[in-house]
Design a protein around this motif. Structure first.
Motif, PDB file in Angstrom:
ATOM      1  N   VAL A 198      11.060 -16.502  -3.259  1.00 25.30           N
ATOM      2  CA  VAL A 198      12.159 -17.411  -3.620  1.00 25.30           C
ATOM      3  C   VAL A 198      12.032 -18.793  -2.981  1.00 25.30           C
ATOM      4  CG1 VAL A 198      13.921 -15.669  -4.149  1.00 25.30           C
ATOM      5  CG2 VAL A 198      13.633 -16.459  -1.792  1.00 25.30           C
ATOM      6  N   ASN A 199      11.389 -18.854  -1.811  1.00 25.97           N
ATOM      7  CA  ASN A 199      11.280 -20.156  -1.134  1.00 25.97           C
ATOM      8  C   ASN A 199       9.901 -20.788  -1.346  1.00 25.97           C
ATOM      9  OD1 ASN A 199      10.220 -18.049   0.330  1.00 25.97           O
ATOM     10  ND2 ASN A 199      10.435 -19.073   2.292  1.00 25.97           N
ATOM     11  N   ASP A 200       9.177 -20.319  -2.375  1.00 25.20           N
ATOM     12  CA  ASP A 200       7.853 -20.851  -2.704  1.00 25.20           C
ATOM     13  C   ASP A 200       6.967 -20.902  -1.454  1.00 25.20           C
ATOM     14  OD1 ASP A 200       5.841 -21.851  -4.249  1.00 25.20           O
ATOM     15  OD2 ASP A 200       6.547 -23.927  -4.162  1.00 25.20           O
ATOM     16  N   PRO A 201       6.747 -19.747  -0.797  1.00 26.87           N
ATOM     17  CA  PRO A 201       6.076 -19.758   0.500  1.00 26.87           C
ATOM     18  C   PRO A 201       4.571 -20.020   0.397  1.00 26.87           C
ATOM     19  CG  PRO A 201       6.444 -17.522  -0.215  1.00 26.87           C
ATOM     20  CD  PRO A 201       7.094 -18.391  -1.245  1.00 26.87           C
ATOM     21  N   GLU A 202       4.025 -20.636   1.451  1.00 28.47           N
ATOM     22  CA  GLU A 202       2.572 -20.846   1.497  1.00 28.47           C
ATOM     23  C   GLU A 202       1.870 -19.563   1.910  1.00 28.47           C
ATOM     24  OE1 GLU A 202       1.978 -24.316   4.196  1.00 28.47           O
ATOM     25  OE2 GLU A 202       4.129 -24.499   3.796  1.00 28.47           O
ATOM     26  N   LEU A 203       2.575 -18.779   2.718  1.00 32.11           N
ATOM     27  CA  LEU A 203       1.990 -17.564   3.285  1.00 32.11           C
ATOM     28  C   LEU A 203       2.919 -16.400   2.971  1.00 32.11           C
ATOM     29  CD1 LEU A 203       0.152 -15.986   5.307  1.00 32.11           C
ATOM     30  CD2 LEU A 203       1.548 -16.955   7.144  1.00 32.11           C
ATOM     31  N   VAL A 204       2.365 -15.331   2.382  1.00 29.84           N
ATOM     32  CA  VAL A 204       3.183 -14.184   2.007  1.00 29.84           C
ATOM     33  C   VAL A 204       2.728 -12.960   2.790  1.00 29.84           C
ATOM     34  CG1 VAL A 204       4.000 -12.739   0.107  1.00 29.84           C
ATOM     35  CG2 VAL A 204       3.414 -15.128  -0.323  1.00 29.84           C
ATOM     36  N   PHE A 205       3.662 -12.327   3.490  1.00 33.54           N
ATOM     37  CA  PHE A 205       3.364 -11.087   4.213  1.00 33.54           C
ATOM     38  C   PHE A 205       3.799  -9.903   3.364  1.00 33.54           C
ATOM     39  CE2 PHE A 205       3.793 -14.160   7.655  1.00 33.54           C
ATOM     40  CZ  PHE A 205       2.693 -13.845   8.449  1.00 33.54           C
ATOM     41  N   LEU A 206       2.890  -8.976   3.133  1.00 33.92           N
ATOM     42  CA  LEU A 206       3.229  -7.768   2.386  1.00 33.92           C
ATOM     43  C   LEU A 206       2.900  -6.577   3.283  1.00 33.92           C
ATOM     44  CD1 LEU A 206       1.475  -8.792  -0.971  1.00 33.92           C
ATOM     45  CD2 LEU A 206       3.897  -9.067  -0.421  1.00 33.92           C
ATOM     46  N   ASP A 207       3.957  -5.927   3.793  1.00 37.98           N
ATOM     47  CA  ASP A 207       3.750  -4.826   4.734  1.00 37.98           C
ATOM     48  C   ASP A 207       3.766  -3.505   3.966  1.00 37.98           C
ATOM     49  OD1 ASP A 207       3.452  -3.357   7.014  1.00 37.98           O
ATOM     50  OD2 ASP A 207       5.366  -3.922   7.923  1.00 37.98           O
ATOM     51  N   GLU A 208       2.609  -2.891   3.844  1.00 35.31           N
ATOM     52  CA  GLU A 208       2.471  -1.625   3.103  1.00 35.31           C
ATOM     53  C   GLU A 208       3.093  -1.729   1.708  1.00 35.31           C
ATOM     54  OE1 GLU A 208       1.268   1.409   4.429  1.00 35.31           O
ATOM     55  OE2 GLU A 208       1.018   0.863   6.533  1.00 35.31           O
ATOM     56  N   PRO A 209       2.626  -2.652   0.885  1.00 44.44           N
ATOM     57  CA  PRO A 209       3.327  -2.911  -0.379  1.00 44.44           C
ATOM     58  C   PRO A 209       3.249  -1.783  -1.389  1.00 44.44           C
ATOM     59  CG  PRO A 209       1.268  -4.134  -0.293  1.00 44.44           C
ATOM     60  CD  PRO A 209       1.451  -3.521   1.062  1.00 44.44           C
ATOM     61  N   SER A 210       2.272  -0.891  -1.273  1.00 45.96           N
ATOM     62  CA  SER A 210       2.160   0.131  -2.323  1.00 45.96           C
ATOM     63  C   SER A 210       2.374   1.541  -1.797  1.00 45.96           C
ATOM     64  CB  SER A 210       0.792   0.025  -3.013  1.00 45.96           C
ATOM     65  OG  SER A 210      -0.216   0.430  -2.120  1.00 45.96           O
ATOM     66  N   THR A 211       2.830   1.655  -0.546  1.00 47.37           N
ATOM     67  CA  THR A 211       3.080   2.981   0.008  1.00 47.37           C
ATOM     68  C   THR A 211       4.184   3.684  -0.787  1.00 47.37           C
ATOM     69  OG1 THR A 211       2.416   2.292   2.194  1.00 47.37           O
ATOM     70  CG2 THR A 211       3.807   4.236   2.078  1.00 47.37           C
ATOM     71  N   GLY A 212       3.908   4.923  -1.159  1.00 49.15           N
ATOM     72  CA  GLY A 212       4.912   5.700  -1.874  1.00 49.15           C
ATOM     73  C   GLY A 212       4.928   5.455  -3.379  1.00 49.15           C
ATOM     74  N   LEU A 213       4.067   4.584  -3.864  1.00 53.78           N
ATOM     75  CA  LEU A 213       4.056   4.326  -5.310  1.00 53.78           C
ATOM     76  C   LEU A 213       3.030   5.218  -6.005  1.00 53.78           C
ATOM     77  CD1 LEU A 213       4.228   0.432  -5.485  1.00 53.78           C
ATOM     78  CD2 LEU A 213       6.079   2.093  -5.391  1.00 53.78           C
ATOM     79  N   ASP A 214       3.279   5.503  -7.291  1.00 53.17           N
ATOM     80  CA  ASP A 214       2.289   6.270  -8.045  1.00 53.17           C
ATOM     81  C   ASP A 214       1.121   5.335  -8.389  1.00 53.17           C
ATOM     82  OD1 ASP A 214       2.638   4.994 -10.700  1.00 53.17           O
ATOM     83  OD2 ASP A 214       4.666   5.824 -10.538  1.00 53.17           O
ATOM     84  N   PRO A 215      -0.025   5.911  -8.778  1.00 51.64           N
ATOM     85  CA  PRO A 215      -1.226   5.089  -8.978  1.00 51.64           C
ATOM     86  C   PRO A 215      -1.018   3.941  -9.956  1.00 51.64           C
ATOM     87  CG  PRO A 215      -1.797   7.396  -9.004  1.00 51.64           C
ATOM     88  CD  PRO A 215      -0.302   7.338  -8.945  1.00 51.64           C
ATOM     89  N   HIS A 216      -0.243   4.180 -11.011  1.00 47.97           N
ATOM     90  CA  HIS A 216      -0.011   3.138 -12.009  1.00 47.97           C
ATOM     91  C   HIS A 216       0.769   1.967 -11.377  1.00 47.97           C
ATOM     92  CE1 HIS A 216       0.711   1.316 -15.873  1.00 47.97           C
ATOM     93  NE2 HIS A 216       2.013   1.322 -15.645  1.00 47.97           N
ATOM     94  N   ALA A 217       1.867   2.304 -10.703  1.00 45.10           N
ATOM     95  CA  ALA A 217       2.690   1.264 -10.078  1.00 45.10           C
ATOM     96  C   ALA A 217       1.891   0.534  -9.001  1.00 45.10           C
ATOM     97  CB  ALA A 217       3.942   1.891  -9.465  1.00 45.10           C
ATOM     98  N   ARG A 218       1.024   1.283  -8.303  1.00 42.71           N
ATOM     99  CA  ARG A 218       0.214   0.660  -7.261  1.00 42.71           C
ATOM    100  C   ARG A 218      -0.694  -0.412  -7.853  1.00 42.71           C
ATOM    101  NH1 ARG A 218      -2.700   4.889  -3.958  1.00 42.71           N
ATOM    102  NH2 ARG A 218      -0.562   5.116  -3.249  1.00 42.71           N
ATOM    103  N   ARG A 219      -1.310  -0.063  -8.995  1.00 37.84           N
ATOM    104  CA  ARG A 219      -2.201  -1.040  -9.624  1.00 37.84           C
ATOM    105  C   ARG A 219      -1.432  -2.275 -10.089  1.00 37.84           C
ATOM    106  NH1 ARG A 219      -7.218   1.142  -9.576  1.00 37.84           N
ATOM    107  NH2 ARG A 219      -6.817   3.244  -8.831  1.00 37.84           N
ATOM    108  N   GLN A 220      -0.189  -2.079 -10.503  1.00 38.31           N
ATOM    109  CA  GLN A 220       0.608  -3.242 -10.917  1.00 38.31           C
ATOM    110  C   GLN A 220       0.910  -4.146  -9.722  1.00 38.31           C
ATOM    111  OE1 GLN A 220       3.764  -1.228 -13.032  1.00 38.31           O
ATOM    112  NE2 GLN A 220       2.915  -1.939 -14.988  1.00 38.31           N
ATOM    113  N   VAL A 221       1.154  -3.521  -8.566  1.00 39.92           N
ATOM    114  CA  VAL A 221       1.381  -4.328  -7.361  1.00 39.92           C
ATOM    115  C   VAL A 221       0.102  -5.087  -7.002  1.00 39.92           C
ATOM    116  CG1 VAL A 221       1.824  -4.191  -4.878  1.00 39.92           C
ATOM    117  CG2 VAL A 221       3.279  -2.930  -6.464  1.00 39.92           C
ATOM    118  N   TRP A 222      -1.039  -4.420  -7.181  1.00 38.49           N
ATOM    119  CA  TRP A 222      -2.318  -5.092  -6.893  1.00 38.49           C
ATOM    120  C   TRP A 222      -2.498  -6.317  -7.791  1.00 38.49           C
ATOM    121  CZ3 TRP A 222      -6.371  -0.522  -6.379  1.00 38.49           C
ATOM    122  CH2 TRP A 222      -6.029   0.238  -5.249  1.00 38.49           C
ATOM    123  N   GLU A 223      -2.130  -6.162  -9.059  1.00 42.13           N
ATOM    124  CA  GLU A 223      -2.218  -7.293  -9.993  1.00 42.13           C
ATOM    125  C   GLU A 223      -1.402  -8.481  -9.482  1.00 42.13           C
ATOM    126  OE1 GLU A 223      -4.035  -8.463 -12.428  1.00 42.13           O
ATOM    127  OE2 GLU A 223      -5.058  -6.604 -11.826  1.00 42.13           O
TER     128      GLU A 223
END
Lengths: 360, 303
Positions: free
Chosen positions: B145-170
């Motif tokens: 929302v604040n158009d950040p230069e640096l984005v921290f993603l802490d365990e972004p795909s933990t608990g997701l199914d393989p399909h949803a995980r790949r979408q997060v990777w995209e």
């Protein structure tokens, strides 16, 4: 403080979408008012008295008028031709007075008899019996030539200006509801947001703890105002409570709300689990509600409980609201209002200082 | 100037050192991953960088600012998807994103943000009703929302199914393509390998490797091996055909490390001289590197 308003707007939107929130802050207090008001609120009302005039003379009518003049009875006439006992059973009267035929004539002789049927198992019926006897005694005295009774009872309520139970109860329900919502509700919300990680996310945004606490206080004040308005409307419509609205009532309502919201932030510091938040909130709020003159006047309490009530914030909110809304006791309004406002400022600042979003 | 500079970072909880002397830096525009098993100290480290936790000692600068004295200036310019992200259940996706945008006082277009994470159709759905993958995508939108230069993603795909995980990777690839620096933590070997330019492997609060994923594998996980079912005498014959290869037998399989033979030599020798029931060419990965470096397995589902 712009960010506090952003948070306030979202909080209110969430509140109106939550059924349990609306239940505890609107439906529950209304139910309390209706249930307790109906059970206890009618105790001071008129006693129903069946009256059968089988004489139909000015003298018997004068007797009826003497009963009516006591102001204690809701007089219901039973037609002269009916069986008085059967009629009162049918109508559910516990006390019936029958003036027999020939009453006026007998009165001339000084031998008149008025029959009273009553049900000693009913408190109201015993009261009715005493009042009727009082009327009869007085008539006898007058007939005996006494101009006025030598001793008179001047009746006055112990509570100033004839407070009924509902008059007493209404500010208490408001006090109870804001204590529950601002203390238990707020604590639960805080614990839920913490366990869901929402507080951690908020800590990564520019909103400050003070802004967040101010938003929660304002939020509780809005809910407190909605609750109080609802309770007052129910009190006025259903129980004829005479409510005075003045700046002190509003000051005390908002101060009390802010004080409890601040207090909940202080307690939140020591509550980690969402499950224990409700327990911790109730453990503080419930005894306070019972011990601070919410349901029963403090005057009737033993000295120990009286001293406990003196240290409970809700006591000052209840007393203050009662003074401002019902009794119009100016010094009590000012005294309790000042204490509530001081508690509000102190608790909110302490709450903001003790609120911790981050882990060390 | 590096976007993130960490020198000798230490975080102690009583006797326990959750982070024990980490040093690394992250360059502008790269995807950097901290990879390690649960409890290795990844989240502690990233939360210190996000100004959510206090460090015990060390020097940490984010976007040129000190995490302790200039936290509010850092906060304005970073985006954070915390571990186990959640937001308000009874607000819609759009309302949630707008709420955080307004807290930042940013004028980002909420609908554009939602479109960029593929949530246009769910904009008016309550957060409560979303699947895990859609919740994470909401979290990514909120982190932007604040158009950040640096984005921290802490365990972004933990608990997701393989399909949803790949979408997060995209989405993470899109962030990098948009010129943002991405700081990722994960215990999924594959996630670190496919997404990041450089990986720091963390084990018990210490950095045991720091390089591009391929380089770490090459340096620590050995070379590509060829495996086939063992037959009596086969090991000796293979050793004869390929004198410079290392041949081992384990679990009734022959494992051939080509040494300085080319892989094609190994394969053609086997093809012409042996009867092959089955054959597997195994390229080592970060999991093997982690095993070689620590003697333990990563244990992630994606590994």
């Amino acid at each position: 403080m712009r960010r506090a308003l952003v948070d306030l707007r979202a909080s209110l939107r969430i509140y109106f979408r939550s059924r349990s929130g609306v239940f505890w802050t609107i439906a529950f207090p209304v139910l309390m008012m209706l249930v307790f008001g109906s059970i206890l609120g009618n105790a001071g009302d008129d006693v129903t008295l069946g009256f059968q005039d089988r004489d139909g003379t000015p003298a018997s009518q004068a007797f009826r008028q003497a009963l009516a003049d006591t102001g204690s009875f809701d007089l219901r006439t039973i037609p002269a031709g009916e069986d008085a006992v059967a009629a009162s059973r049918r109508e559910g009267y516990h006390t019936v007075v029958v003036v027999p035929p020939g009453y006026a004539a007998a009165l001339q002789q000084g031998e008149a008899v008025v029959r009273i049927h009553h049900d000693p198992s009913q408190t109201n019926s015993n009261i009715a019996f005493s009042v009727v006897r009082g009327v009869v005694d007085r008539m006898n005295l007058e007939l005996a030539g006494a101009r006025s009774p030598a001793v008179q009872l001047a009746q006055e309520s112990l509570v100033s200006s004839e407070l009924s139970f509902v008059d007493f109860f209404l500010p208490g329900v408001i006090g109870m509801t804001i204590a529950m919502s601002a203390l238990i509700g707020n604590l639960e919300l805080f614990a839920r947001y913490r366990s869901q990680g929402i507080l951690k996310k908020l800590a990564t945004t520019p909103i400050t703890k003070l802004e967040w606490v101010v938003s929660k206080v304002l939020y509780q004040c809005v809910i407190g105002a909605i609750t109080a308005t609802t309770i007052i409307v129910v009190g006025v419509l259903a129980f004829d409570v005479r409510v005075f609205l003045n700046p002190f009532a509003i000051l005390i309502l908002f101060s009390g709300t802010a004080a409890f919201a601040g207090l909940s932030m202080m307690i939140a510091r020591y509550v980690n689990e969402q499950e224990s938040a409700n327990a911790a909130g109730s453990a503080v709020a419930m005894p306070m509600i019972f011990l601070s003159g919410t349901f029963f006047p403090l005057e009737g309490m033993p000295p120990l409980l009286h001293s406990i009530a003196k240290v409970l914030p809700l006591t000052y909110v209840n007393e203050g609201l009662r003074a401002a809304m019902i009794t119009q006791n100016a010094s009590a309004m000012a005294f309790n209002g000042a204490i509530a406002a001081a508690l509000a400022i102190g608790f909110v600042l302490l709450g903001a200082a003790m609120t911790d979003w981050k882990e060390v | 100037m590096p976007v993130v500079e960490v020198e000798q970072l230490v975080k102690r909880y009583g006797e326990l050192s959750a982070v024990d002397g980490l040093s690394f830096s992250v360059e502008k525009g790269e995807v950097f991953a901290l990879l390690g098993p649960n409890g290795a100290g990844k989240t502690t480290t990233v939360e210190i960088l996000e100004c959510l936790r206090a460090k015990t000692s060390g020097r940490v600068r984010v976007l040129g600012h000190d995490v302790e004295t200039q936290a509010s200036r850092i906060r304005e310019r970073i985006g954070v998807l915390p571990q186990d992200f959640n937001t308000f259940d009874r607000l819609t996706v759009r309302e949630n994103v707008r709420y955080f945008r307004d807290l930042f006082g940013s004028n980002a277009d909420v609908d554009e943000l939602l479109a960029s994470v593929g949530l246009t159709e769910k904009a008016d759905t309550l957060y409560l009703e979303l699947s895990g993958g859609l919740k994470q995508r909401t979290g990514v939108a909120i982190a932007l929302v604040n158009d950040p230069e640096l984005v921290f993603l802490d365990e972004p795909s933990t608990g997701l199914d393989p399909h949803a995980r790949r979408q997060v990777w995209e989405l993470i690839r899109k962030l990098r393509a948009g010129g943002r620096t991405v700081f990722l933590t994960t215990h999924y070997m594959e996630e670190a390998a496919v997404l990041s330019d450089r990986v720091g492997i963390v084990h018990r609060g210490k950095l045991v490797a720091l390089d591009a994923p391929d380089a770490i594998v090459r340096a620590h996980a050995g070379s590509t091996t060829v495996r086939l079912p063992a037959e009596p005498g086969l090991a000796d014959r293979v050793a004869g055909w390929l004198p410079r290869a290392r041949v081992r037998v384990d679990n009734a399989h022959l494992s051939i490390d080509p040494g300085d033979h080319r892989l094609e030599e190994v394969l053609s020798a086997l093809a012409s001289k042996a009867t092959l029931a089955s054959l597997e060419v195994r390229t080592p990965n970060l999991e093997d590197a982690f095993l070689a470096l620590t003697g333990e397995r990563l244990g992630g589902v994606g590994a």
